[in-house]
Structure formats: structure tokens, C-alpha cells
Design an enzyme around this catalytic site. Structure first.
Site, PDB file in Angstrom:
ATOM      1  N   HIS A   1       0.843  -1.207   0.000  1.00  0.00           N
ATOM      2  CA  HIS A   1       0.000   0.000   0.000  1.00  0.00           C
ATOM      3  C   HIS A   1       0.875   1.252   0.000  1.00  0.00           C
ATOM      4  CE1 HIS A   1      -3.144  -2.617   2.203  1.00  0.00           C
ATOM      5  NE2 HIS A   1      -3.620  -2.392   0.996  1.00  0.00           N
TER       6      HIS A   1
ATOM      7  N   SER B   1      -3.052  -7.811   2.612  1.00  0.00           N
ATOM      8  CA  SER B   1      -3.418  -7.636   4.026  1.00  0.00           C
ATOM      9  C   SER B   1      -3.996  -8.914   4.610  1.00  0.00           C
ATOM     10  CB  SER B   1      -4.425  -6.496   4.182  1.00  0.00           C
ATOM     11  OG  SER B   1      -3.831  -5.268   3.883  1.00  0.00           O
TER      12      SER B   1
END
Length: 165
Positions: A17, A133
Site C-alpha cells: 500500500h 493484508s
């Protein structure tokens, strides 16, 4: 002014990210990180925790790039969030072909809802392509080392979160 919206649940924010965020600052004047309130996903971290983690992680980046970075929670349609924050570009990161298939459908739907908002795809850096994630949380839950996938601060929060269980 080019305003970009980079949406996700960021549960937790990973080095992948952060790479997309850093690279996004090179193509927009202002970047809004849209933190999705997705109750269906059952996030590990509360919204407030995710927002705080992101703000902490991007603080230094904002200073070094001179790009305004804002963290904005949202629970409505992505295209409505883009309108709410004045974004004319949606930034999406792609890790693999499977990501593209899903994103391709989303672009089509978003363009049907509002053709004035463009979507830009950034390919994940080869060093972060495997980071997701969901996998980071699973590895951490099973006492694996995720320090190569998240910042030290996020790693500490994961250790604390799973240590409390």
C-alpha cells in the site's frame, strides 16, 4: 488540481500500500486515502485504528513529497466518495492478473455512474507483489514473522492485537 483517491480497507496498511501511495504522489497534487468501512469483511482493526495507522505511516511521506495526503473514511459507493472529496482520478494498485479482472469490472461500473472520474492502475513493485493484508493477518495470527511486509509500527500493532487474543 489533480486530486486522486486511493481506496481500500487497509486492514492493516502494508508496504505494498505504501509503495502505491508513494508513487501516487508523483501523479496527483492531492491524494485522498479512502478507508472503506466494510462491515462485511469483519476487519481486524477498528476504523479509528486503521485511520491512525495510515496517518502515522504517511506523515513523513507527505513532508518529503510536498503532496497533500488526507485520510478519509467512507461507507458509500466509491464513485460517490470520489465526488465527495473532489477526486478526478481513482488510483488502484494491481498485483496480479486476477486483480485486473475484478478492477476491470469496477472501472466499467464506475464509468457508467460517472464518466468524469478516471481510473489509473499502478502495478505493484515486484518486491511487494505478493503482499496482501489478508495474508499478512493470517501469518501474524499463526505467529509468523510479517516484518518484511509491514512497517515496524504496524508489525508491533499486529503482535499486540494477536497477543491480546
Amino acid at each position: 488540481m489533480r486530486v486522486g483517491l486511493y481506496p481500500g480497507t487497509f486492514d492493516p496498511i502494508t508496504l505494498g500500500h505504501l509503495d502505491i501511495i508513494r508513487r501516487s504522489t508523483q501523479i496527483v497534487d492531492k491524494l485522498v486515502i479512502g478507508v472503506a468501512i466494510n462491515r462485511d469483511k469483519g476487519p481486524l482493526f477498528r476504523l479509528e485504528e486503521r485511520v491512525a495507522m495510515i496517518e502515522s505511516e504517511v506523515a513523513q511521506l507527505q513532508e518529503s513529497t510536498q503532496t497533500e495526503i488526507v485520510v478519509h473514511p467512507f461507507e458509500n459507493l466509491l464513485i460517490h466518495c470520489a465526488r465527495d472529496v473532489g477526486a478526478n482520478v481513482i488510483v488502484r494498485g494491481l498485483r496480479a492478473v486476477a486483480d485486473f479482472e475484478y478492477e476491470y469490472q469496477m472501472v466499467g461500473m464506475n464509468r457508467a455512474l460517472d464518466s468524469s472520474v478516471e481510473t489509473v492502475f499502478l502495478m505493484a513493485d515486484f518486491k511487494t507483489q505478493a503482499i496482501a493484508s489478508k495474508l499478512v493477518k493470517e501469518i501474524a495470527r499463526l505467529n509468523g514473522d510479517v516484518s518484511r511486509f509491514v512497517s515496524p509500527a504496524v508489525n508491533e500493532k499486529l503482535l499486540k492485537k494477536f497477543g491480546d487474543r
